[in-house]
Structure formats: structure tokens, C-alpha cells
Design a protein around this motif. Structure first.
Motif, PDB file in Angstrom:
ATOM      1  N   ILE A 136      60.187 102.328  30.848  1.00  7.74           N
ATOM      2  CA  ILE A 136      61.445 103.005  31.185  1.00  7.74           C
ATOM      3  C   ILE A 136      62.307 102.984  29.933  1.00  7.74           C
ATOM      4  N   PRO A 137      62.917 104.122  29.539  1.00  6.90           N
ATOM      5  CA  PRO A 137      63.740 104.149  28.323  1.00  6.90           C
ATOM      6  C   PRO A 137      64.822 103.075  28.369  1.00  6.90           C
ATOM      7  N   PRO A 138      65.063 102.387  27.263  1.00  4.77           N
ATOM      8  CA  PRO A 138      64.466 102.544  25.925  1.00  4.77           C
ATOM      9  C   PRO A 138      63.346 101.545  25.657  1.00  4.77           C
ATOM     10  N   GLY A 139      62.660 101.091  26.699  1.00 12.61           N
ATOM     11  CA  GLY A 139      61.665 100.052  26.545  1.00 12.61           C
ATOM     12  C   GLY A 139      60.431 100.482  25.771  1.00 12.61           C
ATOM     13  N   THR A 140      59.770  99.498  25.173  1.00 11.12           N
ATOM     14  CA  THR A 140      58.502  99.688  24.473  1.00 11.12           C
ATOM     15  C   THR A 140      57.638  98.473  24.763  1.00 11.12           C
ATOM     16  N   ALA A 141      56.361  98.703  25.030  1.00 13.91           N
ATOM     17  CA  ALA A 141      55.457  97.589  25.304  1.00 13.91           C
ATOM     18  C   ALA A 141      55.262  96.757  24.042  1.00 13.91           C
ATOM     19  N   ILE A 142      55.661  95.482  24.079  1.00 11.62           N
ATOM     20  CA  ILE A 142      55.447  94.593  22.941  1.00 11.62           C
ATOM     21  C   ILE A 142      53.953  94.424  22.699  1.00 11.62           C
ATOM     22  N   ASN A 143      53.227  94.219  23.778  1.00 11.33           N
ATOM     23  CA  ASN A 143      51.771  94.158  23.731  1.00 11.33           C
ATOM     24  C   ASN A 143      51.270  95.536  24.140  1.00 11.33           C
ATOM     25  N   PRO A 144      50.818  96.384  23.204  1.00 11.48           N
ATOM     26  CA  PRO A 144      50.545  97.793  23.515  1.00 11.48           C
ATOM     27  C   PRO A 144      49.756  98.064  24.799  1.00 11.48           C
ATOM     28  N   PRO A 145      48.657  97.345  25.097  1.00  7.92           N
ATOM     29  CA  PRO A 145      47.942  97.650  26.345  1.00  7.92           C
ATOM     30  C   PRO A 145      48.763  97.414  27.604  1.00  7.92           C
ATOM     31  N   SER A 146      49.822  96.588  27.507  1.00  5.59           N
ATOM     32  CA  SER A 146      50.595  96.253  28.702  1.00  5.59           C
ATOM     33  C   SER A 146      51.484  97.387  29.184  1.00  5.59           C
ATOM     34  N   TRP A 147      51.478  98.531  28.480  1.00  8.79           N
ATOM     35  CA  TRP A 147      52.271  99.662  28.965  1.00  8.79           C
ATOM     36  C   TRP A 147      51.852 100.029  30.381  1.00  8.79           C
ATOM     37  N   SER A 148      50.551  99.864  30.683  1.00  5.61           N
ATOM     38  CA  SER A 148      50.024 100.300  31.983  1.00  5.61           C
ATOM     39  C   SER A 148      50.485  99.410  33.128  1.00  5.61           C
ATOM     40  N   LEU A 149      50.961  98.199  32.826  1.00  6.46           N
ATOM     41  CA  LEU A 149      51.372  97.281  33.890  1.00  6.46           C
ATOM     42  C   LEU A 149      52.649  97.733  34.581  1.00  6.46           C
ATOM     43  N   ALA A 150      53.558  98.364  33.815  1.00  5.98           N
ATOM     44  CA  ALA A 150      54.832  98.792  34.406  1.00  5.98           C
ATOM     45  C   ALA A 150      54.621  99.828  35.510  1.00  5.98           C
ATOM     46  N   PRO A 151      53.908 100.939  35.242  1.00  9.97           N
ATOM     47  CA  PRO A 151      53.687 101.879  36.337  1.00  9.97           C
ATOM     48  C   PRO A 151      52.822 101.304  37.458  1.00  9.97           C
ATOM     49  N   GLU A 152      51.887 100.424  37.110  1.00  9.31           N
ATOM     50  CA  GLU A 152      51.056  99.836  38.171  1.00  9.31           C
ATOM     51  C   GLU A 152      51.901  98.953  39.084  1.00  9.31           C
ATOM     52  N   PHE A 153      52.791  98.158  38.502  1.00  3.64           N
ATOM     53  CA  PHE A 153      53.653  97.331  39.335  1.00  3.64           C
ATOM     54  C   PHE A 153      54.600  98.197  40.158  1.00  3.64           C
TER      55      PHE A 153
END
Length: 377
Positions: A136-153
Motif C-alpha cells: 500500500i503506498p508508500p510502502g515497499t517490501a524490505i524483503n523483496p519476495p515478501s511483497w506477496s504476503l500483503a495481498p495474501e493476508f
């Protein structure tokens, strides 16, 4: 509708190869540095982006398989229990890796003068990562693969409301048709959203569109599958369908990766959905392969491998560059690559046994006590 709550072992096992595909894509930086000719493989490896869509479908299928019966009517208590178990599943390793990346940034800046970007380790962004708001803006995944966890949660949070509607679908044909429509229409939509972008492009909206398409279709596929008769739900014919699905996905990836600029192979989505159902229903050699000890265990540790591998690759790449390992002999460069792969496996497996499994058991045990106390009132 009958609840079918046993674990589906092939769906556990298939996570291993899918995760390996993602890891191999991220290893492209290491491979192309050590073996420059492999840079031409980029389009093929970048197609691993659809493996994440496959994970989203698996998630929808398994969540519906496990919780749909108990959540057919909305209840605060059942929702709390369900969300606690979901937190136990994904949060502990994620939090550990956020901490690991922040520590890496501090150490790297002390030792070599650079680390992560200032935005990545900004306190607000760290907080957004910890609370699963990195997409969600302005967030960025610190651990790149973890981007997928936000929409999954996000999908986990919506499932209790979605389950009330999904429970009303009583015809397997309607469920399968609904999944097909969602996947085909979703593929067409994503093809427009990806236009001109690479495997990770398209902005914040793409992540949420992907989870909406894939998680929903996974739920619908489970509803259709679970309402089939016993003979139709399980059988060797599903093994054949699984093999054909894998071949078709491979052919689509090969055809789209052969020419020019990379294009995300969204045409694979319907066949990935078919593969999910086929894995659930398989009862022959394909099921035996996915249920074998090695493959099944690779699936069990896949989440930890998925979240830990990127930091291992960053560190390995630093040593490869600073030690000029690209000038080593062929055999030594191959050894360096294999050691990197081994390190990824060791770190992932260690994280599974030291963090993921113990924390999940602890949270589940505490939740069981809470439920017993609550029911005794």
C-alpha cells in the motif's frame, strides 16, 4: 456439503518445485555474473512470476478446503480462531526476515559503506512491513519476495465474508465455470496492466488484482472439486490432467519467452488453476511423486526458503563481485554457484525448524488453550 479436511499431500509437495522456480529466477543475477551466457535465459526465468499466482490459487483452494465448512455463517469466535492460525502461518518468519534485513543494512553500511535504500529502512516503511501494509503506498517490501504476503493476508481478512457467499454455491459446474471466467477474464485484465512492464511492474494495483483473481478462483475450484462424487474427485485421470497442465504451462512460457522483450505469460493462469485441482485429485504416479518424502518436505520448508533466499543471494552476490569470482575457472565458478544454492537450502531449512515450525506450534497451543477457556465459560 461434506467437509473434507484431511491434508492434501500433493498440494504440499507442489509448493517445492514452484518455490524453486522463483528462487532460480532470483539467482539469475548470480548466474549471469558467473556465467554471462546465462543472461539470455532471463525471459524464461522471469516467467517464475506466475509461480506466485499459483501460490495465490493454492492458498484460496487450501483455505476453502480447510475452513469453508466452519465459516459458512459469520461468527466472531470462528473468525478470530481462523485469523490466529493464519497469523501463526505467515507472520513469524516474515517478522524475523524484516529484522534480518534491517540488521543487514546496519552491518553493511558499517563494513562496506552501503546497504539498503533509505526508504527501505525508514521507520514508517519498517512499520508498514511489520503490519503487512508493504503493498500500500508508500510502502515497499524490505524483503523483496515478501511483497506477496500483503495481498495474501488481505485475502485472509476477507475470506470470512467471502465464505458466507461461497457456501451457497451448490453446483460444481457453476463453481468450475465461475473459476474459469475469473481466470480467463483476469488473464486478459492483467495482460493490459502488465503492458510495457517487467515481471514485477505495473504498480501497487497489480498485486491486489492478482490476489483477487487467483485467491477467488482457488476458492471456487475447491468448491467445485469438493462437490464432485468420490470417483470423480479422486482418480488417476487427474494425474494425466496434471501432467498435461504442466506441459501446456511450459509450452506457453517457452513460446512467450523466445522472442523479444519479456512478457508475463498470463495465458498460463487457467492451466495453473487446472493444475491445482489436478494435484488435489491425483491418485497415481504424479501424486506419488509429489507425496514422496523429498518433494513433500521441500514443500513444507518452501515458505521459509521463499522468504530467506533473497538475503542469501544479496550476500553471495557481494562476495562474487568483490572477490572477482567471475574470473575463476569454470569448475570453480560452478562450485561457487552450487555453494550459493546449498546456502539457500540450509538457511531456509534452518529457519523452518528454528522459527516457522516452533512459533506456529506455540501460537496454535496458546490458541487451543484460549478456545478451551472460552468454551468453558
Amino acid at each position: 456439503m461434506t467437509e473434507i479436511r484431511r491434508e492434501i499431500r500433493p498440494l504440499v509437495g507442489i509448493r517445492g518445485p514452484a518455490t524453486a522456480f522463483v528462487v532460480l529466477f532470483h539467482l539469475n543475477t548470480v548466474m549471469s555474473r558467473l556465467f554471462p551466457r546465462t543472461s539470455s535465459w532471463y525471459n524464461y526465468l522471469a516467467s517464475a512470476t506466475v509461480a506466485v499466482d499459483f501460490f495465490f490459487m493454492l492458498s484460496g483452494f487450501v483455505i476453502a478446503h480447510t475452513y469453508l465448512e466452519s465459516m459458512r455463517t459469520f461468527s466472531r469466535e470462528s473468525t478470530r480462531h481462523y485469523l490466529t492460525l493464519r497469523v501463526a502461518r505467515i507472520f513469524p518468519v516474515h517478522i524475523v526476515m524484516v529484522i534480518a534485513f534491517v540488521v543487514y543494512d546496519k552491518v553493511a553500511k558499517e563494513l562496506i559503506g552501503f546497504g539498503l535504500s533509505a526508504h527501505n529502512v525508514d521507520p514508517l516503511n519498517v512499520l508498514m512491513n511489520v503490519t503487512m501494509l508493504q503493498e500500500i503506498p508508500p510502502g515497499t517490501a524490505i524483503n523483496p519476495p515478501s511483497w506477496s504476503l500483503a495481498p495474501e493476508f488481505g485475502a485472509y481478512l476477507l475470506f470470512p465474508f467471502l465464505a458466507v457467499l461461497l457456501w451457497r454455491i451448490r453446483d460444481p459446474r457453476a463453481a468450475f465455470a465461475g473459476a474459469a471466467v475469473v481466470l480467463i477474464a483476469g488473464a486478459l485484465l492483467l495482460s493490459q496492466m502488465y503492458d510495457g512492464f517487467g515481471p514485477n511492474g505495473g504498480g501497487y494495483a497489480v498485486a491486489w488484482v492478482r490476489i483477487a483473481i487467483c485467491f477467488t478462483s482457488g476458492c471456487l475450484l475447491n468448491i467445485g472439486w469438493r462437490q464432485l462424487g468420490p470417483r470423480a474427485r479422486q482418480g488417476r485421470f487427474w494425474d494425466l490432467i496434471a501432467v498435461v497442465s504442466v506441459v501446456v504451462v511450459g509450452v506457453i512460457i517457452w513460446l512467450m519467452a523466445r522472442h523479444g522483450e519479456f512478457t508475463v505469460p498470463v495465458a498460463t493462469l487457467p492451466f495453473l488453476g487446472l493444475l491445482v485441482v489436478a494435484c488435489a485429485g491425483a491418485a497415481g504416479r504424479f501424486a506419488t511423486l509429489l507425496g514422496s518424502r523429498v518433494v513433500e518436505r521441500s514443500g513444507r520448508v518452501s515458505y521459509s526458503v521463499y522468504l530467506t533466499h533473497f538475503l542469501v543471494i544479496i550476500i553471495a552476490y557481494y562476495f562474487i563481485v568483490t572477490r572477482h569470482m567471475e574470473a575463476y575457472s569454470d569448475s570453480m565458478r560452478l562450485l561457487v554457484f552450487l555453494v550459493t544454492v546449498l546456502a539457500i537450502v540450509i538457511v531456509g531449512v534452518a529457519t523452518y525448524f528454528l522459527v516457522e515450525e516452533p512459533s506456529r506450534k506455540l501460537i496454535r497451543r496458546l490458541e487451543r488453550r484460549r478456545v478451551v477457556t472460552h468454551s468453558g465459560r
